[in-house]
Design an enzyme around this catalytic site. Structure first.
Site, PDB file in Angstrom:
ATOM      1  N   GLU A 210       0.873  -1.180   0.000  1.00  0.00           N
ATOM      2  CA  GLU A 210       0.000   0.000   0.000  1.00  0.00           C
ATOM      3  C   GLU A 210       0.905   1.223   0.000  1.00  0.00           C
ATOM      4  O   GLU A 210       1.511   1.551   1.019  1.00  0.00           O
ATOM      5  CB  GLU A 210      -0.909  -0.023   1.234  1.00  0.00           C
ATOM      6  CG  GLU A 210      -1.875  -1.207   1.265  1.00  0.00           C
ATOM      7  CD  GLU A 210      -2.855  -1.212   0.110  1.00  0.00           C
ATOM      8  OE1 GLU A 210      -3.035  -0.148  -0.535  1.00  0.00           O
ATOM      9  OE2 GLU A 210      -3.435  -2.265  -0.174  1.00  0.00           O
ATOM     10  N   CYS A 244      -2.631   9.147   3.078  1.00  0.00           N
ATOM     11  CA  CYS A 244      -2.284   8.616   1.755  1.00  0.00           C
ATOM     12  C   CYS A 244      -3.389   8.807   0.730  1.00  0.00           C
ATOM     13  O   CYS A 244      -3.126   8.813  -0.470  1.00  0.00           O
ATOM     14  CB  CYS A 244      -1.901   7.142   1.863  1.00  0.00           C
ATOM     15  SG  CYS A 244      -3.223   6.083   2.506  1.00  0.00           S
TER      16      CYS A 244
END
Length: 469
Positions: A210, A244
């Site tokens: 990720e 993010c």
């Protein structure tokens, strides 16, 4: 001797014993994790205030609440997830049993980031436990107080034979990665993701990465400007931009920019007051190194809103940049701070072309009151996830997979998808021991006259097309 070899071997022995496989054991460990969240709630608030002065409200909704939601979702559905999935059979196997069993991988490694050090460590852990694995967790050394809490307190709630927390810097983490794991789950930057993938390749270990990225936010001329400004400002400046999936930059027409700027200024003042540095609801940059990197990005374009900094407090004001060029530093890397560049485009076509010339992002946002515009952006671009007329809220749904594509990551999780990430879909065919005469058609010596029968028995045939008159 590798310093972590003994730990990995101990957990592997526990996994091979079958201890983690029963549903009752998995439920007990998940419930223990729930007690950790409940009993250490105030401690979690305290350590995140210490690490980045994160407001308690933001901690509750983005760290504790999301973990609790994922945990309850797993407990509510674990029995269904664990069931064998029976599949279609061909003619020759009609009397047999064919199914997919969700097997645990074994000993897995979860490496967490510093920006959401509880959420992004425990949500993968929930799925790994639910899937029946043994787990080694490596929290980020950058969020020091959160790392200390996880390392000292979490092992008191989980089975120490099957779960462990390792505190490690860069050098120690490299040593940890020399060991053979059965799965590695990493959240962090693309540069470190390449290191993780290289280490995993030596053992042919599967990975989930990720990695984040520069998330575009297209704002069309046809939208409610005040609503756009509030939703973009909230998503960009939440956790001081250290998210993010935050919108990384805005694409809009020059006319929309002139409307959006005062609306953004108004939203920032509404959220954080006339001086955000005094607001209890605005976080700080996590460390000096990160502060200096983000501060350097302020040289891109021209500051239209904010721009104030205080190195001692690691404070960077909610900032909007204009006249930013694609080659400027702020457009070369994920900002990961409270800075929002605005770039102008002529129309949606130019916005889509701009997005498609860059690496595929973790999230893509589009604002418009015209559904055709939203569909065009969705259909003609590629990203890990997409959200229309809001930011970040796609993260709240356990029913949606979360993950990147290309430069922004590999694999996905959340809800059932986390369970599946940490499960090997093991195919199983259980055939009867008798009825051997039915098998003669496939045995040597071969005869061409048997082929038509063998094809009928084993091939999947295309369904007949239906024509409406």
């Amino acid at each position: 001797m590798n310093p972590y070899a003994g730990l990995v071997s101990r957990l592997r022995a526990a996994w091979l014993s079958g201890k983690t496989r029963p549903m009752e054991y998995r439920v007990a460990q998940l419930e223990a994790l729930g007690r950790f969240l409940d009993e250490k709630n105030q401690d979690i608030l305290d350590v995140l205030a210490s690490d980045m002065r994160k407001p308690p409200f933001e901690v509750e909704i983005s760290e504790i609440s999301i973990c609790r939601s994922e945990l309850n979702h797993a407990l509510n559905n674990l029995g269904t997830w664990m069931k064998d999935e029976h599949v279609e059979k061909n003619w020759v196997t009609q009397l047999d049993s064919a199914f997919i069993r969700k097997d645990p991988y074994g000993v897995v490694l979860i490496i967490g980031p510093w920006n959401y050090p509880i959420n992004l460590l425990l949500v993968p852990l929930i799925g790994a436990i639910a899937a029946g694995n043994c787990v080694i967790m490596k929290p980020s050394e950058i969020s020091k107080a959160a790392e200390k809490l996880v390392a000292e307190m979490l092992p008191n709630y989980l089975d120490k034979d099957c779960f462990a927390v390792v505190t490690a810097g860069v050098e120690e983490t490299n040593k940890l990665l020399e060991n053979k794991f059965d799965y590695i789950f990493f959240t962090g930057s693309p540069s470190v993701g390449r290191i993780i993938m290289t280490a995993a390749a030596k053992h042919l270990t599967p990975v989930t990465l990720e990695l984040g990225g520069k998330n575009p936010c297209y704002v069309s001329d046809n939208c409610e400007v005040q609503n756009v400004a509030r939703r973009v400002a909230w998503g960009r400046f939440f956790n001081a931009g250290q998210t993010c999936v935050a919108p990384d930059y805005v694409l809009c027409s020059a006319e929309m920019r002139e409307k959006l700027l005062p609306a953004l200024r108004e939203a920032i003042t509404e959220f954080y007051g006339p001086n955000p540095q005094e607001s209890p609801d605005f976080a700080r940059i996590v460390g000096d190194k990160q502060f200096q990197r983000v501060q350097a990005l302020l040289s891109s374009g021209r500051v239209a809103i904010g721009g104030q900094t205080d190195e001692k407090e690691r404070y960077i004001a909610p900032t909007v940049l204009v006249d930013v060029r694609p080659e400027d530093p702020a457009m070369q890397e994920e900002i990961f701070g409270p800075i929002l560049p605005i770039l102008t485009v002529a129309n949606v076509d130019e916005a889509i072309a701009f997005i498609n010339t860059r690496e595929r992002p973790l999230a893509l946002y589009a604002f418009s009151s015209c559904k055709k515009v939203l569909r065009r952006v969705l259909e003609q671009t590629s990203s890990g996830g997409f959200c229309a007329n809001d930011t970040v809220m796609q993260m709240t749904l356990t029913s949606l997979p979360f993950g990147g594509i290309g430069h922004s990551g590999l694999g996905h999780y959340h809800g059932r998808f986390t369970f599946e990430t940490f499960s090997h879909p093991r195919s199983a065919l259980l055939r009867g021991a008798g009825r051997e005469s039915l098998n003669n058609v496939r045995y040597p010596p071969y005869a061409s006259r048997r082929l038509p029968l063998l094809r009928v028995a084993t091939e999947t045939r295309r369904a007949a097309a239906c024509v409406l008159l």
